[in-house]
Design an enzyme around this catalytic site. Structure first.
Site, PDB file in Angstrom:
ATOM      1  N   ARG A  50       0.861  -1.356  -0.048  1.00  0.00           N
ATOM      2  CA  ARG A  50       0.117   0.001  -0.003  1.00  0.00           C
ATOM      3  C   ARG A  50       0.913   1.272  -0.254  1.00  0.00           C
ATOM      4  O   ARG A  50       0.620   2.164  -0.672  1.00  0.00           O
ATOM      5  CB  ARG A  50      -0.843   0.009   1.148  1.00  0.00           C
ATOM      6  CG  ARG A  50      -2.036   1.064   0.904  1.00  0.00           C
ATOM      7  CD  ARG A  50      -2.983   1.210   2.171  1.00  0.00           C
ATOM      8  NE  ARG A  50      -2.189   1.740   3.249  1.00  0.00           N
ATOM      9  CZ  ARG A  50      -2.511   2.394   4.488  1.00  0.00           C
ATOM     10  NH1 ARG A  50      -3.842   2.063   4.481  1.00  0.00           N
ATOM     11  NH2 ARG A  50      -2.046   3.016   5.291  1.00  0.00           N
ATOM     12  N   LYS A 139      -8.155  -4.472 -17.784  1.00  0.00           N
ATOM     13  CA  LYS A 139      -7.189  -5.135 -18.344  1.00  0.00           C
ATOM     14  C   LYS A 139      -7.111  -6.726 -18.387  1.00  0.00           C
ATOM     15  O   LYS A 139      -7.354  -7.106 -17.123  1.00  0.00           O
ATOM     16  CB  LYS A 139      -5.773  -4.493 -17.935  1.00  0.00           C
ATOM     17  CG  LYS A 139      -4.447  -5.312 -18.460  1.00  0.00           C
ATOM     18  CD  LYS A 139      -3.369  -4.976 -18.151  1.00  0.00           C
ATOM     19  CE  LYS A 139      -2.940  -6.223 -17.337  1.00  0.00           C
ATOM     20  NZ  LYS A 139      -1.484  -5.987 -16.916  1.00  0.00           N
ATOM     21  N   GLU A 180      -4.614  -7.584 -24.048  1.00  0.00           N
ATOM     22  CA  GLU A 180      -3.187  -7.613 -24.047  1.00  0.00           C
ATOM     23  C   GLU A 180      -2.674  -9.023 -24.283  1.00  0.00           C
ATOM     24  O   GLU A 180      -2.698  -9.884 -23.389  1.00  0.00           O
ATOM     25  CB  GLU A 180      -2.704  -7.383 -22.492  1.00  0.00           C
ATOM     26  CG  GLU A 180      -1.234  -7.254 -22.441  1.00  0.00           C
ATOM     27  CD  GLU A 180      -0.644  -6.864 -21.288  1.00  0.00           C
ATOM     28  OE1 GLU A 180      -1.660  -6.692 -20.142  1.00  0.00           O
ATOM     29  OE2 GLU A 180       0.636  -6.794 -20.975  1.00  0.00           O
ATOM     30  N   LYS A 222      -3.086  -3.693 -26.204  1.00  0.00           N
ATOM     31  CA  LYS A 222      -1.843  -3.504 -25.615  1.00  0.00           C
ATOM     32  C   LYS A 222      -0.952  -4.602 -25.959  1.00  0.00           C
ATOM     33  O   LYS A 222      -0.757  -5.884 -25.256  1.00  0.00           O
ATOM     34  CB  LYS A 222      -1.975  -3.627 -23.978  1.00  0.00           C
ATOM     35  CG  LYS A 222      -0.817  -3.425 -23.224  1.00  0.00           C
ATOM     36  CD  LYS A 222      -1.292  -3.238 -21.760  1.00  0.00           C
ATOM     37  CE  LYS A 222       0.129  -3.249 -20.806  1.00  0.00           C
ATOM     38  NZ  LYS A 222       0.026  -2.682 -19.494  1.00  0.00           N
TER      39      LYS A 222
HETATM   40  P1  13P Z   1       5.377  -4.113 -18.169  1.00  0.00           P
HETATM   41  O1  13P Z   1       5.356  -2.995 -18.997  1.00  0.00           O
HETATM   42  O2  13P Z   1       6.341  -4.311 -16.962  1.00  0.00           O
HETATM   43  O3  13P Z   1       5.610  -5.353 -19.138  1.00  0.00           O
HETATM   44  O4  13P Z   1       3.894  -4.403 -17.687  1.00  0.00           O
HETATM   45  C1  13P Z   1       2.809  -4.034 -18.295  1.00  0.00           C
HETATM   46  C2  13P Z   1       1.794  -5.000 -17.877  1.00  0.00           C
HETATM   47  O5  13P Z   1       0.712  -4.381 -17.493  1.00  0.00           O
HETATM   48  C3  13P Z   1       1.952  -6.376 -17.886  1.00  0.00           C
HETATM   49  O6  13P Z   1       0.666  -6.804 -17.749  1.00  0.00           O
END
Ligand code: 13P
Length: 355
Positions: A50, A139, A180, A222
C-alpha cells in the site's frame, strides 16, 4: 450495441491516448509485487504494497503525463493513509482508474510449455462491481511463448477467445477493455520470429473479437513491440524495432481501434522510451491509431530502486516516477531526448516540451 453506450466507451478510449499521455500499469499481483520487493529487500507485506502504491498515485504532477492507471483488486478497494479512497485520489489527479480483471495464467492442458489466462467465471458480476467502484477500463493479459515448435495454434486460439469474451463482457459493463496479448521476450529468437508470431497472434485475436461482436472503437490494444529475444545475439536499433513494429501492426490491427499502448515487457526503461519515440518520429501522422505506452516496469522500476521501502526516499522516488512518466509522454509525441536526468518542462498543450 446501444450507440450511446458505444459513444461513452469510445470517449474513454480516446481520453486514454489523448495529449501525448499514456497508461501506468500498477496492477502487479501480490506474487509479482513481492518478487520485485524481494530483489530490493523491501518487506513483502500488505503495508509496504500500500505504501508503494500510495507513493505512486500521490506523485505530484503525475496526471500531466499519465491518463490512466491500472490497479490491482486490493488497491481499488483501498484507502490512502489519510483515509482518502485510492480511486478518489486518482480521479482528483485527473487520471482514469482502471482494473486488472484476469486471474493470472495456468498451464494449458495438452500444450506443454504454454499457458492460458483464467478469470472468465463470475466476470460479469465482478465487472459490474468494479464499475460501481469507479473503474472505467479494464485489462486482461494473455502470454504467448516463442520456443522451438511454439506457439501452437491451439494456444493462440484459446487465449484469443478468452480475450474476446472478456472484451465483450467489459463493453457490456461500460468498461473499455484493454486487450493484452503479450508475446514474451524470453529466449534467443530473432526479431523476425517475433514479427511472425505477433502477427499470427493479432490476426487470431481480431478474428475472435469480431466473432464475439466487440466494438473496435471502444477498446485498446496492449501488445508487445516487435523485438529480438533477450538472449538473441543480434539486437536491432530503436529505428529497426520501430519499423518492424509499425509494419506488423499496420498489417494486423484494424484502423477503427483508437489506440495501441505498448507493454514494456522487461525492456530497460530508456530503451522502452526510445523505441516508442522512434515510432512517433518516423510515422507520426501516418498511422490510423495513436501509439502510446502502458508501462509498469519501465516507469516504476527506477523509482522503486530509489525508494527501497524507506519513507525518507519517498520524494526522490516520486521525482523519478514523474520524470519517467514525462519522458514517455515526450516519446508519445516523438520528442524524447535521452539526456541524463534533466527535468522536462511540460506545457498543458505539450507544445513547449523539450524532453
Ligand atoms: P510491463 O510494462 O512491466 O511489461 O507491464 C505491463 C503490464 O501491464 C503487464 O501486464
Amino acid at each position: 450495441m446501444n450507440p450511446i453506450h458505444l459513444t461513452e466507451l469510445a470517449e474513454t478510449a480516446h481520453r486514454l491516448v489523448a495529449g501525448g499521455k499514456g497508461l501506468l500499469a500498477m496492477d502487479e499481483s501480490n506474487h509479482t509485487c513481492h518478487k520485485r520487493f524481494a530483489a530490493l529487500a523491501i518487506p513483502r507485506t500488505a503495508v509496504f504494497r500500500r505504501a508503494w502504491r500510495e507513493l505512486i498515485v500521490t506523485t505530484p504532477g503525475l496526471g500531466e503525463s499519465i491518463s490512466g492507471v491500472i490497479l490491482f483488486d486490493e488497491t481499488i478497494r483501498d484507502r490512502l493513509a489519510d483515509g482518502t479512497p485510492f480511486v478518489k485520489a486518482i480521479t482528483d489527479a485527473g487520471i482514469v482508474p482502471g482494473i486488472k480483471v484476469d486471474a493470472g495464467t495456468n498451464e494449458l492442458a495438452g500444450h506443454p510449455g504454454e499457458h492460458i489466462t483464467e478469470g472468465l467465471d463470475g466476470l460479469r458480476d465482478r465487472l459490474a462491481e468494479y464499475f460501481r467502484l469507479g473503474a472505467r477500463f479494464a485489462k486482461w493479459r494473455a502470454v504467448i511463448v516463442i520456443a522451438p515448435g511454439l506457439p501452437s495454434i491451439g494456444c493462440l486460439q484459446a487465449n484469443a477467445q478468452a480475450l474476446a469474451r472478456y472484451a465483450a463482457l467489459c463493453q457490456e459493463a461500460g468498461l473499455v477493455p484493454i486487450v493484452e496479448p503479450e508475446v514474451l521476450m524470453d529466449g534467443d529468437h530473432t526479431l523476425e520470429q517475433c514479427a511472425v508470431v505477433t502477427a499470427a497472434t493479432l490476426r487470431t485475436l481480431f478474428q475472435q473479437l469480431d466473432g464475439q461482436r466487440v466494438a473496435l472503437e471502444g477498446l485498446m490494444l496492449k501488445p508487445n513491440m516487435i523485438l529480438p529475444g533477450l538472449t538473441c545475439p543480434r539486437q536491432e536499433t530503436a529505428e529497426e524495432v520501430a519499423d518492424a513494429t509499425v509494419q506488423c501492426l499496420l498489417r494486423t490491427v484494424p484502423a477503427a481501434v483508437p489506440g495501441i499502448a505498448f507493454l514494456s515487457g522487461g525492456q530497460p526503461s530508456e530503451l522502452a522510451s526510445a523505441r516508442l519515440n522512434a515510432m512517433n518520429v518516423r510515422f507520426r501522422g501516418r498511422l490510423p491509431w495513436v501509439v502510446t505506452f502502458s508501462y509498469s516496469r519501465a516507469i516504476q522500476q527506477p523509482a522503486l530502486e530509489l525508494w527501497r521501502g524507506h519513507e525518507a526516499n519517498g520524494p526522490v522516488a516520486q521525482q523519478e516516477l514523474r520524470l519517467r512518466a514525462q519522458r514517455n509522454r515526450a516519446a508519445q509525441l516523438g520528442r524524447y531526448n535521452p539526456g541524463p536526468g534533466a527535468d522536462i518542462p511540460v506545457a498543458e498543450d505539450g507544445d513547449q516540451m523539450v524532453g
